[in-house]
Scaffold this motif. Sequence first.
Motif, PDB file in Angstrom:
ATOM      1  N   LYS A  35       0.840  -1.192   0.000  1.00  0.00           N
ATOM      2  CA  LYS A  35       0.000   0.000   0.000  1.00  0.00           C
ATOM      3  C   LYS A  35       0.881   1.251   0.000  1.00  0.00           C
ATOM      4  O   LYS A  35       1.943   1.257   0.594  1.00  0.00           O
TER       5      LYS A  35
ATOM      6  N   GLU B 273      -4.951  -4.958  -0.919  1.00  0.00           N
ATOM      7  CA  GLU B 273      -5.474  -6.309  -0.782  1.00  0.00           C
ATOM      8  C   GLU B 273      -6.612  -6.533  -1.772  1.00  0.00           C
ATOM      9  O   GLU B 273      -7.501  -5.702  -1.906  1.00  0.00           O
ATOM     10  N   GLY B 274      -6.563  -7.659  -2.460  1.00  0.00           N
ATOM     11  CA  GLY B 274      -7.592  -7.988  -3.442  1.00  0.00           C
ATOM     12  C   GLY B 274      -7.200  -7.691  -4.870  1.00  0.00           C
ATOM     13  O   GLY B 274      -7.900  -8.103  -5.798  1.00  0.00           O
ATOM     14  N   ASP B 275      -6.095  -6.984  -5.073  1.00  0.00           N
ATOM     15  CA  ASP B 275      -5.602  -6.756  -6.436  1.00  0.00           C
ATOM     16  C   ASP B 275      -5.072  -8.054  -7.023  1.00  0.00           C
ATOM     17  O   ASP B 275      -4.449  -8.865  -6.323  1.00  0.00           O
TER      18      ASP B 275
ATOM     19  N   SER C  24      -9.455  -6.235  -9.514  1.00  0.00           N
ATOM     20  CA  SER C  24      -9.364  -6.052  -8.069  1.00  0.00           C
ATOM     21  C   SER C  24     -10.710  -6.365  -7.437  1.00  0.00           C
ATOM     22  O   SER C  24     -11.758  -5.954  -7.947  1.00  0.00           O
TER      23      SER C  24
ATOM     24  N   ASN D  48     -12.882  -6.389  -3.696  1.00  0.00           N
ATOM     25  CA  ASN D  48     -12.916  -5.807  -2.359  1.00  0.00           C
ATOM     26  C   ASN D  48     -13.199  -6.896  -1.332  1.00  0.00           C
ATOM     27  O   ASN D  48     -14.342  -7.322  -1.162  1.00  0.00           O
ATOM     28  N   TYR D  49     -12.159  -7.344  -0.635  1.00  0.00           N
ATOM     29  CA  TYR D  49     -12.312  -8.415   0.345  1.00  0.00           C
ATOM     30  C   TYR D  49     -13.237  -8.024   1.490  1.00  0.00           C
ATOM     31  O   TYR D  49     -13.849  -8.893   2.122  1.00  0.00           O
ATOM     32  N   ASP D  50     -13.322  -6.729   1.799  1.00  0.00           N
ATOM     33  CA  ASP D  50     -14.123  -6.272   2.931  1.00  0.00           C
ATOM     34  C   ASP D  50     -15.576  -5.980   2.557  1.00  0.00           C
ATOM     35  O   ASP D  50     -16.365  -5.579   3.419  1.00  0.00           O
ATOM     36  N   ASN D  51     -15.923  -6.147   1.289  1.00  0.00           N
ATOM     37  CA  ASN D  51     -17.283  -5.824   0.850  1.00  0.00           C
ATOM     38  C   ASN D  51     -17.795  -6.894  -0.116  1.00  0.00           C
ATOM     39  O   ASN D  51     -18.114  -6.615  -1.267  1.00  0.00           O
TER      40      ASN D  51
ATOM     41  N   TYR E 278     -16.404  -9.163  -1.816  1.00  0.00           N
ATOM     42  CA  TYR E 278     -15.615  -9.389  -3.036  1.00  0.00           C
ATOM     43  C   TYR E 278     -16.186  -8.636  -4.247  1.00  0.00           C
ATOM     44  O   TYR E 278     -16.027  -9.069  -5.386  1.00  0.00           O
TER      45      TYR E 278
ATOM     46  N   ARG F 130     -13.602  -3.834  -7.799  1.00  0.00           N
ATOM     47  CA  ARG F 130     -13.244  -2.420  -7.793  1.00  0.00           C
ATOM     48  C   ARG F 130     -12.945  -2.031  -9.247  1.00  0.00           C
ATOM     49  O   ARG F 130     -11.806  -2.126  -9.705  1.00  0.00           O
TER      50      ARG F 130
ATOM     51  N   ARG G 133      -9.951   0.076 -10.449  1.00  0.00           N
ATOM     52  CA  ARG G 133      -8.586  -0.440 -10.394  1.00  0.00           C
ATOM     53  C   ARG G 133      -8.291  -1.437 -11.516  1.00  0.00           C
ATOM     54  O   ARG G 133      -7.151  -1.876 -11.657  1.00  0.00           O
TER      55      ARG G 133
END
Length: 222
Positions: free
Chosen positions: A41, A46-48, A198, A200-203, A205, A208, A211
């Motif tokens: 970062k 994360e997730g890219d 990419s 989003n692991y927190d939402n 998946y 994004r 990206r």
Amino acid sequence: MNGWILKTWTENKALLLLLALMFTFRSACADWNAVPTGSMKPTIIEGDRILVNKLVYDVRVPFTNISLWKLSDPARGDIIIFESKASGNRLVKRVIGIPGDTIGLRDNQLIINGKHLDYKIVASVNLTVDKLENLLGVEHLIRIDKRSSPLSDFQSVDVPADHYLVLGDNRDNSADFRVIGFVPRQEIIGRSRSVVLSLNYDNFYIPRINRFFMRLDRPQNL
């Protein structure tokens, strides 16, 4: 058993050949690599899924690390992917020092061959600061923790032949040279300059979209 193998080959020859070619291409030419941590970062998150060019440095025997022909060497500023024996994992980091360099770190400011690098603050949020680091002509963003960190300093070291000094862009949260030491040339798999996609692991998946196919070889959000 031989009859079953022959029947399977006859009925699925085109598919099996396609799969063999695909796996060979991914092993020797290009692949993508999932990034599960935030050690790079703000450049990579994360997730890219990043594209890995495996032909940029070497032509290798498929499914091995045996180099048949060296095409080039990693350059300062390259984002490389390597199979780290020291950590037992495949890692993604940025090349800071090449063979023959002398590298030091003082309060998260690099000194390369006696030159103190230039930094410019571009963002400050909560406990972190994002800075633009000029890596002797290669500009990129790094992230610094405002709290003190044992990773923010190391004494000057000389990079040995056929080895590289790598750091994560998330300087206070990266297991890099300061943990695993120098990276041997033969461990390096390839270079990445772009994100493929990419999630989003927190939402849940959710992709994004902003990206997708984003370039990594130029600073973002400036």
